[in-house]
Write a protein that holds these residues in place. Structure first.
Motif, PDB file in Angstrom:
ATOM      1  N   VAL A 275       0.740  -1.312   0.118  1.00  0.00           N
ATOM      2  CA  VAL A 275      -0.131   0.161   0.018  1.00  0.00           C
ATOM      3  C   VAL A 275       1.001   1.243  -0.053  1.00  0.00           C
ATOM      4  N   ALA A 276       2.000   1.222   0.842  1.00  0.00           N
ATOM      5  CA  ALA A 276       2.766   2.495   0.987  1.00  0.00           C
ATOM      6  C   ALA A 276       3.576   2.625  -0.475  1.00  0.00           C
ATOM      7  N   ALA A 277       3.933   1.458  -0.970  1.00  0.00           N
ATOM      8  CA  ALA A 277       4.590   1.650  -2.368  1.00  0.00           C
ATOM      9  C   ALA A 277       3.563   2.119  -3.660  1.00  0.00           C
ATOM     10  N   ARG A 278       2.221   1.593  -3.377  1.00  0.00           N
ATOM     11  CA  ARG A 278       1.079   2.379  -4.374  1.00  0.00           C
ATOM     12  C   ARG A 278       1.277   3.760  -4.168  1.00  0.00           C
ATOM     13  N   ASP A 279       1.330   4.095  -2.783  1.00  0.00           N
ATOM     14  CA  ASP A 279       0.916   5.613  -2.314  1.00  0.00           C
ATOM     15  C   ASP A 279       2.082   6.483  -2.997  1.00  0.00           C
ATOM     16  N   GLN A 280       3.344   5.781  -3.089  1.00  0.00           N
ATOM     17  CA  GLN A 280       4.447   6.458  -3.525  1.00  0.00           C
ATOM     18  C   GLN A 280       4.582   6.523  -4.993  1.00  0.00           C
ATOM     19  N   GLY A 281       3.801   6.009  -5.572  1.00  0.00           N
ATOM     20  CA  GLY A 281       3.664   6.070  -7.123  1.00  0.00           C
ATOM     21  C   GLY A 281       4.187   4.784  -7.900  1.00  0.00           C
TER      22      GLY A 281
END
Length: 320
Positions: A275-281
């Motif tokens: 989820v964090a990776a997705r939020d980072q683009g």
């Protein structure tokens, strides 16, 4: 045919990257390396360029290279990593045979300097698409011994995220956690096929100081006494994105200390990281797993949205 044979140097990184990209066009592995990535690999502490590598040149053109890399420990056998690549335009039987003969002689000489009392095995990594390489190894007495699955997850299609365990404290990776993280990785992977413990020097080079490491997308779960109980460490390869157009985060290490297994800890931390990776683009995540893993890792990763996209095989030759 006049070809020059000499040891590989760090200055050959760009030529090696070009050779690997030419090979990729013929037998795709979905791996792409920049000259910086290659330089990082050539300067790993246990890589010995002077006496453990050879390159073959046709004038100014690199047409092939081979390496033999001793391990830091014999466990109990010495599983020496070997690699070999030949430009597709130069893949005749003779050159492959000559490089393998060099590799055998060199591996035995390095083994005598490192772990002479242990049994020696040569270990090569071969993607399922690399038919030429597999055929050369098989002719030299190697046999397929293990399979590893590359799994990928589209980050826009993640399943519901499980809750992180309340008894463990979530933190992002910071330099202060370098040694505790290394110790947790060594514990989590103790007994895994082909694993030897990381020394501080090798761990720092292979992961922490590597240009691909992404601390912002790496997370730890700490126990009450501050020990790293679980970890997800991530990397990103710019050269990969430049070729594919996809911003893909590599989950380089994910695991849990043996005492905490069986409670969904790593699954929850991996889901948080995605989820964090997705939020980072990032658009996609990838990881690699031993298909014989005793902890049902394939099923764990599938629950996080991963599916198998390709395989790489370990080819092994026991030496007399």
């Amino acid at each position: 045919m006049n070809r020059t044979w000499r040891a590989v140097t760090v200055d050959d990184a760009e030529a090696i990257a070009d050779l690997l990209e030419a090979a990729e066009a013929v037998e795709p592995t979905n791996e792409h390396y920049s000259a910086e990535d290659i330089r990082d690999e050539l300067t790993v502490p246990n890589v010995r360029l002077a006496d453990g590598s050879v390159s073959v040149w046709d004038g100014p053109r690199l047409v092939g290279y081979a390496m033999a890399v001793p391990r830091e420990a014999a466990n109990p056998e010495h599983r020496m990593r070997v690699e070999l690549a030949v430009h597709p335009e130069y893949r005749d039987v003779e050159l492959g045979k000559q490089l393998l003969e060099w590799q055998e002689r060199t591996a035995q000489a390095l083994h005598a300097k490192t772990f002479p009392n242990a049994r020696l095995e040569l270990h090569a990594r071969v993607y399922e698409s690399q038919q030429w390489y597999a055929s050369v190894l098989q002719a030299a007495g190697f046999a397929m011994a293990r399979s590893f699955a590359t799994m990928r997850a589209e980050l826009e299609k993640l399943p519901p995220r499980p809750e992180l365990p309340p008894s463990l404290r979530l933190v992002g990776y910071e330099p202060a956690y370098e040694d505790p993280t290394r110790e947790a990785v060594n514990d989590a992977f103790s007994g895994h096929w082909g694993m030897t413990p990381y020394s501080p020097e090798l761990w720092r080079h292979r992961m922490i100081d590597g240009p691909a490491f992404r601390p912002r997308t790496s997370f730890l779960l700490l126990t009450e006494d501050g020990e790293v109980g679980s970890f997800v460490l991530s990397a990103f390869y710019q050269a990969e994105m430049e070729v594919t157009g996809v911003r893909e985060v590599l989950i380089a290490y994910v695991g849990t200390r043996s005492a905490l297994r069986g409670h969904g800890v790593a699954t929850a931390l991996l889901a948080h990281t995605l989820v964090a990776a997705r939020d980072q683009g990032y658009e996609r995540a990838a990881l690699e797993v031993d298909e014989s893993n005793a902890h049902n890792a394939l099923d764990i990763y599938r629950r996080c949205g991963f599916e198998v996209t390709q395989r790489v095989h370990a080819w092994v030759r026991p030496m007399p």
